[in-house]
Design a protein around this motif. Structure first.
Motif, PDB file in Angstrom:
ATOM      1  N   ALA A 101      16.664  17.809  -9.748  1.00 45.71           N
ATOM      2  CA  ALA A 101      17.995  17.083  -9.907  1.00 45.71           C
ATOM      3  C   ALA A 101      18.531  17.614 -11.192  1.00 45.71           C
ATOM      4  O   ALA A 101      19.750  18.035 -11.462  1.00 45.71           O
ATOM      5  CB  ALA A 101      17.872  15.696  -9.783  1.00 45.71           C
ATOM      6  N   ALA A 102      17.624  17.456 -12.467  1.00 43.06           N
ATOM      7  CA  ALA A 102      18.175  17.838 -13.688  1.00 43.06           C
ATOM      8  C   ALA A 102      18.694  19.444 -13.601  1.00 43.06           C
ATOM      9  O   ALA A 102      19.719  19.798 -14.268  1.00 43.06           O
ATOM     10  CB  ALA A 102      17.256  17.530 -14.584  1.00 43.06           C
ATOM     11  N   ILE A 103      17.825  20.393 -13.078  1.00 42.87           N
ATOM     12  CA  ILE A 103      18.235  21.491 -12.841  1.00 42.87           C
ATOM     13  C   ILE A 103      19.361  22.046 -12.394  1.00 42.87           C
ATOM     14  O   ILE A 103      20.241  22.843 -12.768  1.00 42.87           O
ATOM     15  CB  ILE A 103      17.029  22.525 -12.629  1.00 42.87           C
ATOM     16  N   GLY A 104      19.695  21.242 -11.333  1.00 40.57           N
ATOM     17  CA  GLY A 104      20.728  21.384 -10.396  1.00 40.57           C
ATOM     18  C   GLY A 104      21.948  20.652 -10.890  1.00 40.57           C
ATOM     19  O   GLY A 104      23.139  20.769 -10.631  1.00 40.57           O
ATOM     20  N   ARG A 105      21.579  19.849 -11.987  1.00 39.75           N
ATOM     21  CA  ARG A 105      22.620  19.057 -12.533  1.00 39.75           C
ATOM     22  C   ARG A 105      23.573  18.127 -11.357  1.00 39.75           C
ATOM     23  O   ARG A 105      24.496  17.860 -11.440  1.00 39.75           O
ATOM     24  CB  ARG A 105      24.003  19.754 -13.301  1.00 39.75           C
ATOM     25  N   LEU A 106      22.621  17.584 -10.836  1.00 38.37           N
ATOM     26  CA  LEU A 106      23.092  16.843  -9.414  1.00 38.37           C
ATOM     27  C   LEU A 106      23.429  15.239 -10.075  1.00 38.37           C
ATOM     28  O   LEU A 106      22.470  14.793 -10.810  1.00 38.37           O
ATOM     29  CB  LEU A 106      22.060  16.530  -8.556  1.00 38.37           C
ATOM     30  N   VAL A 107      24.211  14.391  -9.738  1.00 39.39           N
ATOM     31  CA  VAL A 107      24.952  13.313 -10.067  1.00 39.39           C
ATOM     32  C   VAL A 107      24.328  12.433  -9.133  1.00 39.39           C
ATOM     33  O   VAL A 107      24.624  12.804  -7.698  1.00 39.39           O
ATOM     34  CB  VAL A 107      26.292  13.124 -10.135  1.00 39.39           C
ATOM     35  N   GLY A 108      23.660  11.182  -9.643  1.00 44.14           N
ATOM     36  CA  GLY A 108      23.243  10.067  -8.628  1.00 44.14           C
ATOM     37  C   GLY A 108      22.006  10.432  -7.888  1.00 44.14           C
ATOM     38  O   GLY A 108      21.307   9.629  -7.352  1.00 44.14           O
ATOM     39  N   HIS A 109      21.249  11.444  -8.220  1.00 46.71           N
ATOM     40  CA  HIS A 109      20.005  11.748  -7.575  1.00 46.71           C
ATOM     41  C   HIS A 109      19.078  12.232  -9.017  1.00 46.71           C
ATOM     42  O   HIS A 109      19.399  12.223 -10.019  1.00 46.71           O
ATOM     43  CB  HIS A 109      19.811  13.007  -6.758  1.00 46.71           C
ATOM     44  N   GLY A 110      17.766  11.855  -8.481  1.00 45.29           N
ATOM     45  CA  GLY A 110      16.534  12.084  -9.493  1.00 45.29           C
ATOM     46  C   GLY A 110      16.967  10.841 -10.599  1.00 45.29           C
ATOM     47  O   GLY A 110      16.713  11.178 -12.005  1.00 45.29           O
ATOM     48  N   ARG A 111      16.941   9.831 -10.211  1.00 48.10           N
ATOM     49  CA  ARG A 111      17.144   8.455 -11.016  1.00 48.10           C
ATOM     50  C   ARG A 111      16.169   7.670 -11.077  1.00 48.10           C
ATOM     51  O   ARG A 111      15.239   7.802  -9.977  1.00 48.10           O
ATOM     52  CB  ARG A 111      18.577   7.916 -10.669  1.00 48.10           C
ATOM     53  N   PRO A 112      15.744   7.052 -12.089  1.00 46.56           N
ATOM     54  CA  PRO A 112      14.572   6.010 -11.936  1.00 46.56           C
ATOM     55  C   PRO A 112      14.861   4.892 -10.781  1.00 46.56           C
ATOM     56  O   PRO A 112      16.086   4.645 -10.407  1.00 46.56           O
ATOM     57  CB  PRO A 112      14.721   5.384 -13.388  1.00 46.56           C
ATOM     58  N   VAL A 113      13.750   4.403 -10.250  1.00 40.83           N
ATOM     59  CA  VAL A 113      13.749   3.154  -9.348  1.00 40.83           C
ATOM     60  C   VAL A 113      13.955   1.956 -10.071  1.00 40.83           C
ATOM     61  O   VAL A 113      13.088   1.214 -10.657  1.00 40.83           O
ATOM     62  CB  VAL A 113      12.679   3.244  -8.526  1.00 40.83           C
ATOM     63  N   SER A 114      15.205   1.615 -10.534  1.00 41.03           N
ATOM     64  CA  SER A 114      15.306   0.542 -11.600  1.00 41.03           C
ATOM     65  C   SER A 114      17.001  -0.028 -11.009  1.00 41.03           C
ATOM     66  O   SER A 114      17.634   0.421 -10.618  1.00 41.03           O
ATOM     67  CB  SER A 114      15.267   0.778 -12.949  1.00 41.03           C
ATOM     68  N   ALA A 115      17.137  -1.216 -11.675  1.00 41.95           N
ATOM     69  CA  ALA A 115      18.410  -1.964 -11.020  1.00 41.95           C
ATOM     70  C   ALA A 115      19.572  -1.229 -11.690  1.00 41.95           C
ATOM     71  O   ALA A 115      19.422  -0.750 -12.987  1.00 41.95           O
ATOM     72  CB  ALA A 115      18.446  -3.538 -12.007  1.00 41.95           C
ATOM     73  N   GLY A 116      20.698  -1.307 -10.989  1.00 39.87           N
ATOM     74  CA  GLY A 116      21.790  -0.522 -11.443  1.00 39.87           C
ATOM     75  C   GLY A 116      21.846   1.114 -10.937  1.00 39.87           C
ATOM     76  O   GLY A 116      22.930   1.618 -11.135  1.00 39.87           O
ATOM     77  N   GLU A 117      20.717   1.624 -10.264  1.00 39.46           N
ATOM     78  CA  GLU A 117      20.662   3.091 -10.029  1.00 39.46           C
ATOM     79  C   GLU A 117      21.070   3.216  -8.430  1.00 39.46           C
ATOM     80  O   GLU A 117      20.747   2.242  -7.864  1.00 39.46           O
ATOM     81  CB  GLU A 117      19.452   3.322 -10.246  1.00 39.46           C
ATOM     82  N   GLY A 174       0.751  -1.252  -0.047  1.00 43.35           N
ATOM     83  CA  GLY A 174      -0.093   0.024  -0.027  1.00 43.35           C
ATOM     84  C   GLY A 174       0.848   1.192  -0.007  1.00 43.35           C
ATOM     85  O   GLY A 174       0.317   2.448   0.014  1.00 43.35           O
ATOM     86  N   GLN A 175       2.168   1.241   0.078  1.00 41.42           N
ATOM     87  CA  GLN A 175       2.935   2.345   0.204  1.00 41.42           C
ATOM     88  C   GLN A 175       3.618   2.842  -1.256  1.00 41.42           C
ATOM     89  O   GLN A 175       3.589   1.868  -1.913  1.00 41.42           O
ATOM     90  CB  GLN A 175       3.827   2.083   1.162  1.00 41.42           C
ATOM     91  N   ILE A 176       3.881   3.800  -1.505  1.00 41.33           N
ATOM     92  CA  ILE A 176       4.441   4.537  -2.597  1.00 41.33           C
ATOM     93  C   ILE A 176       5.967   4.347  -2.729  1.00 41.33           C
ATOM     94  O   ILE A 176       6.431   5.340  -1.856  1.00 41.33           O
ATOM     95  CB  ILE A 176       3.708   5.868  -3.147  1.00 41.33           C
ATOM     96  N   LEU A 177       6.693   4.036  -3.710  1.00 43.39           N
ATOM     97  CA  LEU A 177       8.002   4.146  -3.662  1.00 43.39           C
ATOM     98  C   LEU A 177       8.489   5.075  -4.550  1.00 43.39           C
ATOM     99  O   LEU A 177       8.181   4.961  -5.779  1.00 43.39           O
ATOM    100  CB  LEU A 177       8.590   2.982  -3.866  1.00 43.39           C
ATOM    101  N   LEU A 178       9.265   6.204  -4.107  1.00 43.98           N
ATOM    102  CA  LEU A 178       9.743   7.282  -4.971  1.00 43.98           C
ATOM    103  C   LEU A 178      11.144   7.384  -5.062  1.00 43.98           C
ATOM    104  O   LEU A 178      11.903   7.090  -4.147  1.00 43.98           O
ATOM    105  CB  LEU A 178       9.060   8.701  -4.681  1.00 43.98           C
ATOM    106  N   PRO A 179      11.713   7.864  -6.086  1.00 44.43           N
ATOM    107  CA  PRO A 179      13.253   8.152  -6.045  1.00 44.43           C
ATOM    108  C   PRO A 179      13.293   9.268  -4.777  1.00 44.43           C
ATOM    109  O   PRO A 179      12.226  10.113  -4.757  1.00 44.43           O
ATOM    110  CB  PRO A 179      13.525   8.712  -7.384  1.00 44.43           C
ATOM    111  N   GLY A 180      14.364   9.341  -4.201  1.00 44.30           N
ATOM    112  CA  GLY A 180      14.949  10.310  -3.376  1.00 44.30           C
ATOM    113  C   GLY A 180      14.365  11.714  -3.616  1.00 44.30           C
ATOM    114  O   GLY A 180      14.633  11.991  -4.701  1.00 44.30           O
ATOM    115  N   LEU A 181      13.478  12.424  -2.861  1.00 47.84           N
ATOM    116  CA  LEU A 181      13.309  13.937  -3.438  1.00 47.84           C
ATOM    117  C   LEU A 181      14.701  14.646  -3.364  1.00 47.84           C
ATOM    118  O   LEU A 181      15.641  14.463  -2.500  1.00 47.84           O
ATOM    119  CB  LEU A 181      12.203  14.266  -2.286  1.00 47.84           C
ATOM    120  N   VAL A 182      14.464  15.734  -4.253  1.00 46.04           N
ATOM    121  CA  VAL A 182      15.621  16.743  -4.269  1.00 46.04           C
ATOM    122  C   VAL A 182      14.878  18.208  -4.060  1.00 46.04           C
ATOM    123  O   VAL A 182      14.043  18.433  -4.725  1.00 46.04           O
ATOM    124  CB  VAL A 182      16.044  16.634  -5.467  1.00 46.04           C
TER     125      VAL A 182
END
Length: 428
Positions: free
Chosen positions: A357-373, A45-53
């Motif tokens: 994350a894209a606006i701030g050009r952050l690396v490692g954040h704002g990525r999909p919840v998928s294998a390898g991330e 019942g919970q929602i999994l999101l990429p970490g917020l930025v």
């Protein structure tokens, strides 16, 4: 590091799936996952999101540790589901040199609760007269990409043009606090019917809109990136929409409080509602929601602005401007955007993780919840309902406009590179 299985969570609000975290990385996404010795988190019942930025956070350190520190601010960020925040430059001393931004960056590393990306000042001392060491801040260990005099407007058009030209060389962005100072002298709240009835100095919408109009034209002329901080009026929305229709490199943010609260609350004379830009009208609020939904406004940013008790527990005119927002941001967005049907959870991930994350050009954040991330993740219980109690905040300050208000949703877990910083809604 131990293995963790998040079982049965709805990734971005989709069908239930399991997520396996091994060390700092998501290694598998699917159903019926198992791993020897793994810690299992039941997340039905919970929602999994990429970490917020968050593109817009005031951590106050150095200089105003009575309001907040990097440690307490990042703890508040983790409780709110954030794995990265951008720390604004209006500290004491101002973050206008490589030395100061590196200090903030290192304090963030030491805190361990979320990544801290310093924002460099555009001008020396935020005085609007001379460009700060933009290149040196970018070349420092902090690798600054975002520059802002937030709290003050870069109102000199020549200085603003030069800043846009300078940051273009390394794909930086100038984040503008849009406020024409001569139009807001003595301003205490939004200029309109309520300010007239209360006899408080008005902060007119045109003071924001005129600066935005100038700056999108300058950005187009230079071919550089400009970001509009805490956009608050319907007119500002239309200017940004027009600029984007031209293909110009313009982005904008809105705060949670401008999505929910209006200037009618100022009738209470409670300084907790005093903020810059001020709370606007219901029509502005509706325009901001629609603009966030259709993508005209790119992202939600908290403008988390902590103040000690004595700076807010005073008469309205003497009170400091600002509200804390890290720990309540996602709940306000759920109430105003998800529960109203304007955004789904995938849209929330876009506006609160991918785009900032894209606006701030952050690396490692704002990525999909998928294998390898990287395993920067936020787990949310959307069915939760509860009244806001600032006594339980992780932030050092308590100046929230939501005290006693029932808000939906609760962050149950936050993971920073696979390490739980929040477990069952509490700091790990």
């Amino acid at each position: 590091m131990s293995k963790i299985i998040i079982r049965g969570a709805r990734i971005l609000g989709g069908e239930p799936q399991d997520v396996l975290i091994d060390g700092e990385t998501v290694t598998e996404v699917g159903t019926g996952l198992d791993a020897a010795g793994a810690t299992v988190i039941e997340a039905e019942g919970q929602i999994l999101l990429p970490g917020l930025v968050d593109l817009h956070t005031h951590l106050r350190e150095p200089g105003r540790e009575d309001s907040e520190t990097v440690l307490t601010g990042t703890r508040a960020a983790a409780v709110g589901g954030f794995t990265a925040v951008h720390a604004m430059a209006n500290t004491f001393p101002v973050a206008d040199t490589a030395g100061v931004v590196e200090q903030v960056w290192r304090l963030g590393k030491e805190s361990g609760y979320c990544d801290v990306q310093p924002v460099g000042a555009v001008t020396v001392g935020l005085e609007g007269k001379k460009l700060a060491e933009l290149g040196a801040m970018h070349d420092s260990a902090a690798g600054v990409k975002v520059f802002s005099d937030d709290g003050k407007c870069v109102d000199d058009a020549v200085i603003m043009r030069r800043a846009l030209e300078y940051v273009k060389a390394f794909d930086g962005v100038v984040a503008q606090h849009a406020q024409e100072p001569r139009l807001t002298e003595g301003a205490q709240m939004n200029e309109g019917i309520v300010s007239a009835e209360l006899g408080l100095g008005g902060w007119p919408a045109v003071a924001e809109e005129s600066i935005i109009a100038r700056d999108v034209l300058l950005a187009a002329h230079v071919g550089s990136r400009v970001h509009i901080c805490h956009l608050s009026t319907a007119g500002s929305v239309e200017i940004v929409r027009w600029a984007k229709s031209k293909g110009w490199n313009v982005t904008a943010e809105v705060t949670p409080h401008h999505l929910l609260l209006t200037d009618e609350l100022v009738r209470t004379y409670n300084p907790v509602y005093k903020v810059n830009p001020p709370l606007r009208t219901e029509a502005d609020v509706m325009a901001l929601r629609e603009a966030l939904a259709d993508g005209t406004i790119d992202c939600v940013a908290t403008d988390h602005a902590p103040h000690p008790h004595e700076d807010k527990d005073c008469e309205w005119a003497a009170a400091a401007m600002g509200m804390v927002g890290l720990e309540t941001a996602l709940s306000v967005v759920q109430q105003t955007m998800v529960d109203t049907g304007l955004l789904d959870w995938a849209g929330v991930a876009d506006r609160m993780s991918f785009r900032p994350a894209a606006i701030g050009r952050l690396v490692g954040h704002g990525r999909p919840v998928s294998a390898g991330e990287p395993a920067n993740l936020t787990l949310v219980d959307p069915a939760y309902r509860g009244a806001v109690d600032p006594a339980g905040f992780a932030s050092r300050s308590r100046n929230t406009p939501y005290e006693g208000r029932e808000l939906p949703g609760r962050v149950t877990h936050t993971f920073l590179r696979g390490r739980a910083t929040v477990v069952d809604g509490k700091l790990a």
